[in-house]
Design an enzyme around this catalytic site. Sequence first.
Site, PDB file in Angstrom:
ATOM      1  N   HIS A 166      32.766  49.872  32.964  1.00 54.98           N
ATOM      2  CA  HIS A 166      33.988  49.619  33.732  1.00 54.98           C
ATOM      3  C   HIS A 166      33.938  50.448  35.012  1.00 54.98           C
ATOM      4  O   HIS A 166      33.575  51.624  34.964  1.00 54.98           O
ATOM      5  CB  HIS A 166      35.166  50.032  32.850  1.00 54.98           C
ATOM      6  CG  HIS A 166      36.518  49.917  33.475  1.00 54.98           C
ATOM      7  ND1 HIS A 166      36.928  50.673  34.534  1.00 54.98           N
ATOM      8  CD2 HIS A 166      37.577  49.135  33.159  1.00 54.98           C
ATOM      9  CE1 HIS A 166      38.169  50.367  34.855  1.00 54.98           C
ATOM     10  NE2 HIS A 166      38.595  49.429  34.022  1.00 54.98           N
TER      11      HIS A 166
ATOM     12  N   ARG B  15      34.732  44.773  35.858  1.00 60.68           N
ATOM     13  CA  ARG B  15      33.814  44.567  34.729  1.00 60.68           C
ATOM     14  C   ARG B  15      33.176  43.198  34.889  1.00 60.68           C
ATOM     15  O   ARG B  15      33.738  42.316  35.545  1.00 60.68           O
ATOM     16  CB  ARG B  15      34.574  44.571  33.399  1.00 60.68           C
ATOM     17  CG  ARG B  15      35.342  45.821  33.087  1.00 60.68           C
ATOM     18  CD  ARG B  15      36.025  45.688  31.733  1.00 60.68           C
ATOM     19  NE  ARG B  15      37.459  45.597  31.832  1.00 60.68           N
ATOM     20  CZ  ARG B  15      38.253  45.248  30.815  1.00 60.68           C
ATOM     21  NH1 ARG B  15      37.753  44.947  29.633  1.00 60.68           N
ATOM     22  NH2 ARG B  15      39.563  45.208  30.969  1.00 60.68           N
TER      23      ARG B  15
ATOM     24  N   LYS C 118      34.956  39.470  35.042  1.00 58.58           N
ATOM     25  CA  LYS C 118      36.398  39.578  35.284  1.00 58.58           C
ATOM     26  C   LYS C 118      36.678  39.316  36.763  1.00 58.58           C
ATOM     27  O   LYS C 118      35.773  39.086  37.558  1.00 58.58           O
ATOM     28  CB  LYS C 118      36.923  40.945  34.849  1.00 58.58           C
ATOM     29  CG  LYS C 118      36.942  41.089  33.335  1.00 58.58           C
ATOM     30  CD  LYS C 118      37.995  42.065  32.845  1.00 58.58           C
ATOM     31  CE  LYS C 118      39.358  41.421  32.836  1.00 58.58           C
ATOM     32  NZ  LYS C 118      40.439  42.320  32.391  1.00 58.58           N
TER      33      LYS C 118
ATOM     34  N   ASP D 263      39.286  42.749  42.378  1.00 55.45           N
ATOM     35  CA  ASP D 263      40.510  43.542  42.583  1.00 55.45           C
ATOM     36  C   ASP D 263      40.217  44.517  43.720  1.00 55.45           C
ATOM     37  O   ASP D 263      39.187  45.193  43.694  1.00 55.45           O
ATOM     38  CB  ASP D 263      40.871  44.287  41.289  1.00 55.45           C
ATOM     39  CG  ASP D 263      42.164  45.108  41.404  1.00 55.45           C
ATOM     40  OD1 ASP D 263      42.541  45.519  42.527  1.00 55.45           O
ATOM     41  OD2 ASP D 263      42.786  45.381  40.362  1.00 55.45           O
TER      42      ASP D 263
ATOM     43  N   CYS E 180      41.223  47.415  44.444  1.00 56.74           N
ATOM     44  CA  CYS E 180      41.032  48.853  44.161  1.00 56.74           C
ATOM     45  C   CYS E 180      39.581  49.173  43.839  1.00 56.74           C
ATOM     46  O   CYS E 180      39.105  50.281  44.104  1.00 56.74           O
ATOM     47  CB  CYS E 180      41.938  49.344  43.041  1.00 56.74           C
ATOM     48  SG  CYS E 180      41.556  48.720  41.390  1.00 56.74           S
ATOM     49  N   TYR E 181      38.834  48.165  43.307  1.00 58.92           N
ATOM     50  CA  TYR E 181      37.421  48.415  43.009  1.00 58.92           C
ATOM     51  C   TYR E 181      36.584  48.536  44.272  1.00 58.92           C
ATOM     52  O   TYR E 181      35.418  48.910  44.201  1.00 58.92           O
ATOM     53  CB  TYR E 181      36.874  47.365  42.044  1.00 58.92           C
ATOM     54  CG  TYR E 181      37.528  47.458  40.681  1.00 58.92           C
ATOM     55  CD1 TYR E 181      38.339  46.440  40.187  1.00 58.92           C
ATOM     56  CD2 TYR E 181      37.379  48.611  39.907  1.00 58.92           C
ATOM     57  CE1 TYR E 181      38.964  46.555  38.960  1.00 58.92           C
ATOM     58  CE2 TYR E 181      38.011  48.735  38.679  1.00 58.92           C
ATOM     59  CZ  TYR E 181      38.800  47.701  38.212  1.00 58.92           C
ATOM     60  OH  TYR E 181      39.432  47.824  37.010  1.00 58.92           O
TER      61      TYR E 181
ATOM     62  N   ASP F 272      45.884  44.207  45.305  1.00 61.04           N
ATOM     63  CA  ASP F 272      44.799  43.788  44.407  1.00 61.04           C
ATOM     64  C   ASP F 272      44.123  42.521  44.952  1.00 61.04           C
ATOM     65  O   ASP F 272      42.934  42.505  45.273  1.00 61.04           O
ATOM     66  CB  ASP F 272      45.453  43.592  43.032  1.00 61.04           C
ATOM     67  CG  ASP F 272      44.663  42.792  42.005  1.00 61.04           C
ATOM     68  OD1 ASP F 272      43.630  42.189  42.340  1.00 61.04           O
ATOM     69  OD2 ASP F 272      45.074  42.760  40.834  1.00 61.04           O
TER      70      ASP F 272
ATOM     71  N   ASP G 287      51.310  48.073  46.473  1.00 56.25           N
ATOM     72  CA  ASP G 287      51.705  49.345  45.875  1.00 56.25           C
ATOM     73  C   ASP G 287      50.846  50.441  46.498  1.00 56.25           C
ATOM     74  O   ASP G 287      49.858  50.153  47.181  1.00 56.25           O
ATOM     75  CB  ASP G 287      51.581  49.320  44.334  1.00 56.25           C
ATOM     76  CG  ASP G 287      50.172  49.048  43.850  1.00 56.25           C
ATOM     77  OD1 ASP G 287      49.963  48.088  43.085  1.00 56.25           O
ATOM     78  OD2 ASP G 287      49.254  49.816  44.232  1.00 56.25           O
TER      79      ASP G 287
ATOM     80  N   HIS H 267      47.012  50.697  45.310  1.00 60.68           N
ATOM     81  CA  HIS H 267      46.095  49.754  45.958  1.00 60.68           C
ATOM     82  C   HIS H 267      45.944  50.052  47.441  1.00 60.68           C
ATOM     83  O   HIS H 267      44.878  49.843  48.013  1.00 60.68           O
ATOM     84  CB  HIS H 267      46.551  48.312  45.725  1.00 60.68           C
ATOM     85  CG  HIS H 267      46.204  47.817  44.359  1.00 60.68           C
ATOM     86  ND1 HIS H 267      47.075  47.865  43.294  1.00 60.68           N
ATOM     87  CD2 HIS H 267      45.044  47.302  43.861  1.00 60.68           C
ATOM     88  CE1 HIS H 267      46.473  47.406  42.210  1.00 60.68           C
ATOM     89  NE2 HIS H 267      45.236  47.050  42.524  1.00 60.68           N
TER      90      HIS H 267
END
Lengths: 409, 372
Positions: free
Chosen positions: A229, A272, A275, A278, A280-281, A333, A340, A343
Amino acid sequence: MWQRDGGQLFKKNFFFSFCVKRAVLRCLFVHFLLHSSYQLFVINPSFLCFRPALLREQHYQYLKKGLRHLSDAYECLDASRPWLCFWILHSLELLEEPIPTAVASDVCQFLARCQSPTGGFAGGPGQHAHLAPTYAAVNALCIIGTEEAYNVINREKLLDFLWSVKQPDGSFVMHVGGEVDVRSAYCAASVASLTNILTPKLFEDTTNWILSCQNWEGGLSGVPGLEAHGGYTFCGTAALVILGKEHMLDLKALLRWVVSRQMRFEGGFQGRCNKLVDGCYSFWQAGLLPLLHRALFKEGESELSRQRWMFEQQALQEYILLCCQNPAGGLLDKPGKSRDFYHTCYCLSGLSIAQHFGNMDLHHEMILGKEENRLAPTHPVYNICPEKVSQALQHFHRLVIPVFLDSNY
Amino acid sequence: MFFFYTVVLPPVLLDSTVNVKHLFIVLIGCILKVQPPKPLAKDRKEWADLEPVPQDDGPNPVVKIAYSEKFSDVYDYFRALLKNDERSDRAFALTAEAIELNAANYTVWHYRRVLLQALSKDLREEMRYITAIIEEQPKNYQVWHHRRMVVEWLNDPSEELEFIADILSQDAKNYHAWQHRQWVIQEYKLWDNELKFVENLLEDDVRNNSAWNQRHFVISHTTGFSDPAIVEREIQYCLSQIRKAPHNESAWNYLKGMLQDRGLSSPPGLLERVLELKETHCSPYLLAFLFDCYEDALENSNQKENVGEEERKDILRKALEICDLLANEKDTIRKEYWLFLGRSLENKSGSRGPSDKPPEPSDPASGQQEMS
């Protein structure tokens, strides 16, 4: 697309049409896949001009307000208020917006109220100490970087707290009576190294525990046995870098895993395998590439690029600028999600990573869109600006490492 | 609805002035949970003796949350209880209210656990409570940790696998759920039916990477991957899933992950099977796997004397071809990576001459400095 190295500016015109098509396709693809077409009208209109703009002013207003006041929607983060300080302050430093002295001082005083009498920082005044807000508080104070900020931290008590959450197998619980996962090792290593309270004994067996989190996929999991992850992989790898043990990972397998997490259509990263993307990744995953670059270099790897990280920097910038900005300020995201501060922080951090290659001595920039999109560089281990890291290290390394007084020591 | 049938309905039925329309309105109200709001603690008699403790944010607060009146009320009293370390039923009840307002407040959860023990509360009832909370908020760290503590205290994992399966039926990749599942299985040795469970999940969604991970978890902790029969069974399983869904990265990663320690060239005929698949079920993942096979063969050929120089050159050529194909055509998002791998492999095997070396984009004048 502007490229700058060594002070010279090159404008590569012929990339424009290629970039435009891919950028437009990228945004359309994400919207089409995830939402009904009316959402398209929410797209940042600057992409139509083929030079996506970072909405600096809007983000600045959103952040400036949030640093003082948050709506009741933030009740769910009432046990994470130092995080709110860090996310907002770091976003402001990336945007190179100065923090007014009075505000900085207020943050120091607030974080002092979050500090536990038994050491470490809590999610809010009167709560129990927890490694995550401890990490956030120390980082926030280092961003402020004044004597007042540094003096908030009670180093002796912080060391006591770290010992109180250390486990016999080398791991750390997040708080007394709390859960174990690899985030805790990163939080502990980060604060201990910045404030100069790190001793080898404190992290005895931690290296082996973190290494046991690298799995068959090549990435790291939260605890041994689980799926690889992005968030946990970043924490484990950065912790090992702090401990000087990153070479003990299977770097090649980790590299293969993380580069595979960049989505070929969206340009952003997934957390991951199999998936969704996003924003934030953009930091948790892309931030691994600078760490791995340096690790491989230290291992004698001679074929590393001298200009680029091993991920598609332009594609990530496109994803963030075209798909992750709220027109009213703040980042998110993916299209359709709400903004938010978490993010906002990590999308901007990822954007910075994608814009800046190298370090103090060797620096190559790749800024997508206007030159004004340029953010300050961020340190890939601590995720605060590199100057703030050096300044903190300089300050705390003049101080003596506290001695932990315990019969077992 | 229970509330409707036992509390609301009887007096309504006994009232002769009520008609069906009234009943309908009340029914809808109960479905929507329209109830008179619970009074604030400060207005309740049972809290009269306790002085609430307001939050000390200081004179110039930052990141100040505009708490609702309810939120401030509950937490003002929670702070008072914490200050006095009060161990009572009213404290226990208040922790539930505090949790409902912010289930991520780990201080409240810790205090609730202290009270569970100090007041010798019914842990079976606590299990029912935590089950309901997790169903509502399955992506929260504290709720799962709390459940783990209760299961440990009861030393009873009997409900766990079914409960987790239910959570996974709503979100098959919930990381906390899988973490809890692995803990339960390992702690209480509940391995027996897990491989079947995994296979069912993969039937539902062959791209569920969490399920592939669980497969690896179960096998590595039971039979292990040393037995060639097990390895062959797993290879068959992977290849059949790949035939059904060729662009499923999980299956390819599992195949590689399972074999990498022993060497990808170790299972006999695997390379051939993959080359066969390349014709009809090609994907960037298949090509990457081929590259890995060739790289592994080169590495092992250093130890084997029966691999001739010609053969080595041929394997290297094929590997570099795949790198170029991936970098320039099939997996361009990873172009920098594939180019690096190609250069690295070449360098290690040292066969291409300087004139053949694919050039790096020209370095700036400052580019010759080493990274420190």
